[in-house]
Every structure is written in structure tokens, then in C-alpha cells.
Motif scaffolding. Structure first.
Motif, mmCIF file in Angstrom:
data_model
loop_
_atom_site.group_PDB
_atom_site.id
_atom_site.type_symbol
_atom_site.label_atom_id
_atom_site.label_comp_id
_atom_site.label_asym_id
_atom_site.label_seq_id
_atom_site.Cartn_x
_atom_site.Cartn_y
_atom_site.Cartn_z
ATOM 1 N N THR A 1 -27.148 37.348 -20.627
ATOM 2 C CA THR A 1 -26.018 37.401 -19.977
ATOM 3 C C THR A 1 -25.680 39.179 -19.270
ATOM 4 O O THR A 1 -26.617 39.503 -19.177
ATOM 5 N N VAL A 2 -24.285 39.311 -19.199
ATOM 6 C CA VAL A 2 -24.013 40.590 -18.321
ATOM 7 C C VAL A 2 -23.709 41.375 -19.077
ATOM 8 O O VAL A 2 -22.580 41.585 -20.149
ATOM 9 N N ASP A 3 -24.559 42.743 -19.185
ATOM 10 C CA ASP A 3 -24.163 44.083 -19.429
ATOM 11 C C ASP A 3 -22.903 44.788 -18.664
ATOM 12 O O ASP A 3 -23.177 45.368 -18.106
ATOM 13 N N ARG A 4 -21.815 45.050 -19.403
ATOM 14 C CA ARG A 4 -20.734 46.085 -18.176
ATOM 15 C C ARG A 4 -21.197 46.404 -18.980
ATOM 16 O O ARG A 4 -19.998 48.016 -18.583
ATOM 17 N N ALA A 5 -21.346 47.191 -20.454
ATOM 18 C CA ALA A 5 -21.533 48.555 -20.665
ATOM 19 C C ALA A 5 -21.990 50.135 -20.736
ATOM 20 O O ALA A 5 -21.484 51.098 -20.597
ATOM 21 N N GLN A 6 -23.675 49.044 -19.572
ATOM 22 C CA GLN A 6 -24.009 50.083 -19.398
ATOM 23 C C GLN A 6 -23.874 51.071 -17.642
ATOM 24 O O GLN A 6 -22.826 50.659 -17.001
ATOM 25 N N SER A 7 -24.347 51.898 -17.534
ATOM 26 C CA SER A 7 -23.602 52.726 -15.974
ATOM 27 C C SER A 7 -25.435 53.377 -15.620
ATOM 28 O O SER A 7 -26.734 53.368 -15.897
ATOM 29 N N LEU A 8 -25.493 52.623 -13.842
ATOM 30 C CA LEU A 8 -26.682 52.539 -13.465
ATOM 31 C C LEU A 8 -26.832 53.585 -11.807
ATOM 32 O O LEU A 8 -25.016 54.226 -11.382
ATOM 33 N N LEU A 9 -27.409 54.446 -12.122
ATOM 34 C CA LEU A 9 -27.652 54.505 -10.378
ATOM 35 C C LEU A 9 -28.036 54.688 -9.251
ATOM 36 O O LEU A 9 -29.646 53.832 -10.009
ATOM 37 N N ARG A 10 -27.814 53.419 -8.751
ATOM 38 C CA ARG A 10 -28.540 53.438 -7.542
ATOM 39 C C ARG A 10 -28.556 53.502 -6.015
ATOM 40 O O ARG A 10 -27.206 54.121 -5.651
ATOM 41 N N PRO A 11 -29.532 53.741 -5.813
ATOM 42 C CA PRO A 11 -29.447 54.447 -3.731
ATOM 43 C C PRO A 11 -28.816 54.075 -3.266
ATOM 44 O O PRO A 11 -28.608 52.966 -3.130
ATOM 45 N N VAL A 12 -28.187 54.512 -2.436
ATOM 46 C CA VAL A 12 -27.105 54.169 -1.240
ATOM 47 C C VAL A 12 -27.492 54.800 -0.441
ATOM 48 O O VAL A 12 -27.650 55.762 0.510
ATOM 49 N N VAL A 13 -27.974 54.167 1.167
ATOM 50 C CA VAL A 13 -28.019 54.061 2.413
ATOM 51 C C VAL A 13 -27.309 53.870 3.097
ATOM 52 O O VAL A 13 -26.896 52.970 3.239
ATOM 53 N N VAL A 14 -26.350 55.114 3.502
ATOM 54 C CA VAL A 14 -24.666 55.136 3.986
ATOM 55 C C VAL A 14 -24.782 54.776 5.225
ATOM 56 O O VAL A 14 -24.216 53.503 5.448
ATOM 57 N N GLU A 15 -25.841 54.796 6.011
ATOM 58 C CA GLU A 15 -26.129 54.088 7.705
ATOM 59 C C GLU A 15 -25.996 52.611 7.640
ATOM 60 O O GLU A 15 -25.557 51.835 8.095
#
Ligand code: SF4
Length: 525
Positions: free
Chosen positions: A40-54
């Protein structure tokens, strides 16, 4: 449909045994039916994901091309206007390269609202790549678009220089065309001078009332918003009244002015209707369809716009085009002579004599001249430079003057001979001075233009006009969605048109140079 095994069992059993049998079979079924595991989908969570802008956008994304193109330009006129200084308080200003790239990329996607760009900067990968994931306020973007007029004009000239250096602009043949773009004003907002005066009086009263309003009656924010709105309305109405003075000075017959955008004018549209609009004039180089000149005017007609367009081109690019192609809206004796004086070959539809013929027929009818005594029935004798009338009397040279690109020579009959003539009632019934006629000789420039437009070569060139000249018009309206200006007043509207044309030219550069070069760089060695 899939059936429960219990249904089959119950169908063949005695009624007395059904209950116990059913519970037995149910427990058997429960044991046999596996329990499904679902994620099931958990939309209550908070995530920190790395983003490579380039890596947010592809290698061949147009945002990269725009960034690269803008990076080649000298943006010092913008930088010089930045108020934020090293070592002083306050946040650093956003670099002009970023703000220019953002606007160009936005126009290329048909986005021309600063608030929409601010929103897109929050989630769109291309905007995030351009901004480096930073947020930019709509206010900053909106200010930047209309604040640096001279710097933007210089930027446009620089872009032309770059495109010329790459061989994309030749100025051998340019095409002039105009298109009407709707103003940010409603037709119902047009008022007479008296009505606007009344509205201005009310607006001034409102400003005074807001000034006198006790501080505790409204919050600070509400008070500021109301004052700003009242001041803006007062400014617009004052500007509208000023427009009446300008219209009167220009001997215009316009009697109503918009209170929303006082400088917009009601113009006819392609669909047959009319709407508050501006006339966008584009000069397109025929070599690759790039726009080399742009202006916005308040007049709906085109024929006064040709000479200014050529002058602007000379001023911006440093040389005049060798040939200019126009439609019938630009053809007038004045324009034909003006282009000939500049040494520019004008290509356009040949002027027809239909209007002149209709005027002459009306004049004959008005003066009671019968068909047998119209000018064609008079014989010219070059040896004596005289005309001979149908009654055999001579008309001598009297005067000459220039009208509508032609020299007109007037010849007059003797008043006494006409008064005694039996055909006077058919020839010149209302004349008290005797009959006079004109010999018309077109000016050399007009004659040369007419002769040129008889040639197959000139006609073939003219046939390419709509394809070349109307392409940028369509592009601006369909791809860039510039069907209506987002800003008001002529100065700002000119800037928006310049942004749109800048975007168009950069898009063409991407198509003609950047993308082919990128594809070549990707090809296996
Ligand atoms: S009115 Fe005069 S110009 Fe006309 S036909 Fe008679 S003499 Fe000739």
C-alpha cells in the motif's frame, strides 16, 4: 464468475445437515484460500532524496541550448543595473543570464505569466535545472521583464550580430509584415473624454477618502492594497485623458479610449471582428526566416510602417536590405518613391488603376460629363504639346503638379470657345472657365516599380512572401501563444513583443545550428 466451493457442496446435501456441513466446508475453504499481500501507498511519510541537478534534463534539452546561447551574450548592461553590492546588506540579485534564460524558455513553452513561472520553478525539471532548484518570486520575474528596456533592445541587436556571424542573416531580401495582437483590455472599457473625466473625479475622491481612513478600520495590508489599487486607477484614467490630447494632435477621429490600457486601439481582426489591439510589425530575413526588426504601433494600417522599419534596420544592423517584399497594405506612391531613393528594390503587388478609374467616373458623373467627352476622347499632339477636343478645338498646357506619385500636366480650352460650343452641355456643363483635362505621367520610381512587377522573376519572389513573412507571425501566436499581451501600455507591450521575437530567433538558432551540431557530436566516430 468464480464460485465458492461451498455452493457446490450445499446444492447436493440434506437440509438438516446443511448448517454443520456448511461450517465445516467454510473452515476448509478458509484454510485453502491464501491471504494476499499487497503493497500500500504511504503518503504520510517524509523522504530526503538526493537530486543531481545536472541530470534533471536530457543532454539535448532546449533549456540547455537557451542557457548556452544566452551565455554567449554580453550582459553587462543588465549587470550594471544590479543594486545589490558585495559587502553591503541584503540578498544578492539573481544573475541576468538566469532571468533571461527563464523568460526565453518560458515564452518558448507558451508561458508568459510570471506567477506560472514561479510555480513551474517548484516542480518542473527544466525550470529546476535552470534555477539550480532555487525559487524565484513572480515579482522578481515580472519586474525583470519590463524594467530594462534599453538593455533588452541592446540584447536583441547582439542576438542579430551573433546570428549574422553564423551566416543566418544576410539582409539580401527581407519581408515586412504586420499582425494585430490583442491588448490586455476589454472592448467594454472604452469611454468618451467626458465619461473618463467623471471617473477620474471619483478616483481622486476615493484616494482622498482612503488617506483620511482611520488606521484601526483596516489592517495594514488591506490599507496598502486599497491605496495601490486606487492610485493605479487614477494613473490609468489620467493617462487615458492624455491620450485624447495626443489623438487630437494627430487629427485622429478616435472618440473613445480604454480605461484599462489607454494606449490600445480598436483594430479589425482576421476573423472579421474588432478588438482592442496593437499592431506588431515584423521584418523577416528571407534567408532563414529570422526576425531582424520588430516594433509595435497603435495604428491598424501598415502603409506608414515601411520606412520606419527600414530606418530601424539600418540603425540596428548597420546596413539596409537590398530588397524588401511587402503585401498590398504597404504599397503607396510615397513608399515606392522612398524605397527607390534608398536604393532598395521593392517587391509587392503592382498598384491597380481601379481606384483611380472609379474616382474619375464619379467625378465625370458629378460634373455632368457625358462618356463621349471624357478625357480618353481628347487627342494628344506631342509636337505642339496640346490636346484636341472632340469638337476640334485646342487645349493648351496650363500647369503641372505632383499628386500620388505622378506628375499631372493640366491643359485648358479657351473659355470663349467652350461658351460658344454646341456640345458644352455634354462636355463641361457646369464650368465657367472652359474645359480642362490632365495628362498623367507616373514618377520614374513608380514606372520602374510597375515595370519590375511585370517580370516573372519579381512575381515569383512575391509568391514566396506569405510563406516567409507570415511564418513568424503564426509562430508567435500558435507556439508562443502571443495572442494577447500580458502587459499594458505601449512601452511595456513593445518589450513583450521583443521578448517573444528574441525567443523565436533563439528557437530558430537551436533548430538551425545547435541541434544539428549536437547530433553530429553524438554520431559514432
Ligand atoms: S466645350 Fe470646349 S472642350 Fe468641350 S467640346 Fe466644346 S469646345 Fe471642346
Amino acid at each position: 464468475m468464480r464460485r465458492n466451493p461451498l455452493d457446490y457442496v450445499i446444492a447436493g446435501a440434506d437440509v438438516g445437515h446443511r448448517s454443520s456441513l456448511a461450517s465445516e466446508v467454510t473452515s476448509m475453504a478458509d484454510e485453502q484460500e491464501p491471504v494476499r499481500r499487497l503493497h500500500t501507498v504511504d503518503r504520510a511519510q517524509s523522504l530526503l532524496r538526493p537530486v543531481v541537478v545536472e541530470e534533471l534534463i536530457a543532454e539535448d534539452h532546449p533549456a540547455r541550448a537557451i542557457w548556452e546561447f544566452v551565455g554567449q551574450l554580453d550582459l553587462s548592461p543588465y549587470v550594471e543595473q544590479v543594486r545589490s553590492l558585495e559587502g553591503a546588506a541584503g540578498r544578492p540579485a539573481f544573475e541576468p543570464r538566469l532571468l533571461i534564460s527563464l523568460w526565453v524558455y518560458s515564452y518558448s513553452r507558451g508561458v508568459s505569466l510570471a506567477r506560472e513561472i514561479e510555480r513551474l520553478c517548484g516542480h518542473d525539471p527544466a525550470y529546476q535545472w535552470l534555477t539550480g532548484m532555487e525559487s524565484i518570486s513572480a515579482h522578481t520575474l515580472s519586474d525583470f521583464r519590463v524594467r530594462h528596456r534599453e538593455a533588452l533592445e541592446e540584447l536583441f541587436v547582439q542576438v542579430l550580430g551573433l546570428l549574422s556571424a553564423e551566416g543566418l542573416i544576410t539582409l539580401e531580401r527581407v519581408m515586412q509584415d504586420g499582425t494585430r495582437v490583442r491588448a490586455s483590455a476589454a472592448p467594454s472599457g472604452f469611454r468618451t473624454r467626458a465619461r473618463i473625466k467623471g471617473c477620474l473625479k471619483q478616483a481622486r475622491q476615493l484616494v482622498a477618502e482612503l488617506r483620511a481612513l482611520a488606521d484601526e478600520e483596516l489592517t495594514l495590508r488591506m490599507r496598502r492594497a486599497r491605496k495601490r489599487a486606487a492610485h493605479e486607477r487614477q494613473e490609468r484614467l489620467t493617462a487615458a485623458l492624455k491620450q485624447f490630447d495626443e489623438l487630437k494632435a494627430a487629427k485622429s477621429r478616435v472618440e473613445r479610449v480604454s480605461t484599462t490600457d489607454p494606449e490600445a486601439r480598436i483594430m479589425k481582426q482576421a476573423d472579421g471582428g474588432s478588438a482592442p489591439s496593437y499592431n506588431v510589425q515584423l521584418t523577416t530575413d528571407a534567408a532563414h526566416g529570422l526576425v531582424v526588426g520588430v516594433d509595435v504601433v497603435q495604428s491598424g494600417s501598415d502603409y506608414r510602417q515601411l520606412t520606419p522599419a527600414v530606418d530601424r534596420l539600418e540603425q540596428q544592423v548597420g546596413s539596409a536590405p537590398a530588397q524588401v517584399v511587402v503585401d498590398g497594405g504597404y504599397i503607396s506612391s510615397r513608399n515606392i518613391v522612398a524605397m527607390a531613393d534608398r536604393g532598395i528594390e521593392l517587391i509587392g503587388p503592382g498598384p491597380t488603376d481601379r481606384a483611380a478609374d472609379a474616382n474619375r467616373t464619379n467625378a465625370y458623373r458629378h460634373h455632368g460629363v457625358q462618356p463621349e467627352y471624357q478625357v480618353e476622347k481628347f487627342r494628344y499632339e506631342a509636337a505642339t504639346d496640346t490636346f484636341v477636343c472632340p469638337q476640334g478645338k485646342q487645349l493648351r498646357y496650363d500647369a503641372k503638379y505632383e499628386i500620388s506619385g505622378a506628375m499631372r500636366y493640366r491643359y485648358k480650352a479657351s473659355q470663349a470657345e467652350c461658351d460658344a460650343c454646341p456640345a458644352k452641355q455634354f462636355c463641361c456643363p457646369r464650368s465657367r472657365r472652359g474645359r480642362s483635362i490632365e495628362r498623367v505621367e507616373p514618377l520614374p520610381a513608380i514606372a520602374a516599380f510597375r515595370a519590375r512587377m511585370q517580370s516573372d522573376e519579381a512575381r515569383a519572389i512575391y509568391r514566396t512572401r506569405s510563406q516567409v513573412a507570415e511564418f513568424p507571425n503564426l509562430w508567435l501566436k500558435e507556439k508562443l501563444r502571443l495572442r494577447q499581451f500580458r502587459v499594458r501600455r505601449l512601452a511595456k507591450v513593445r518589450m513583450e513583443a521583443l521578448w517573444a521575437v528574441l525567443t523565436y530567433n533563439i528557437q530558430q538558432w537551436i533548430r538551425l545550428r545547435w541541434r544539428p551540431q549536437w547530433l553530429a557530436s553524438q554520431a559514432p566516430a
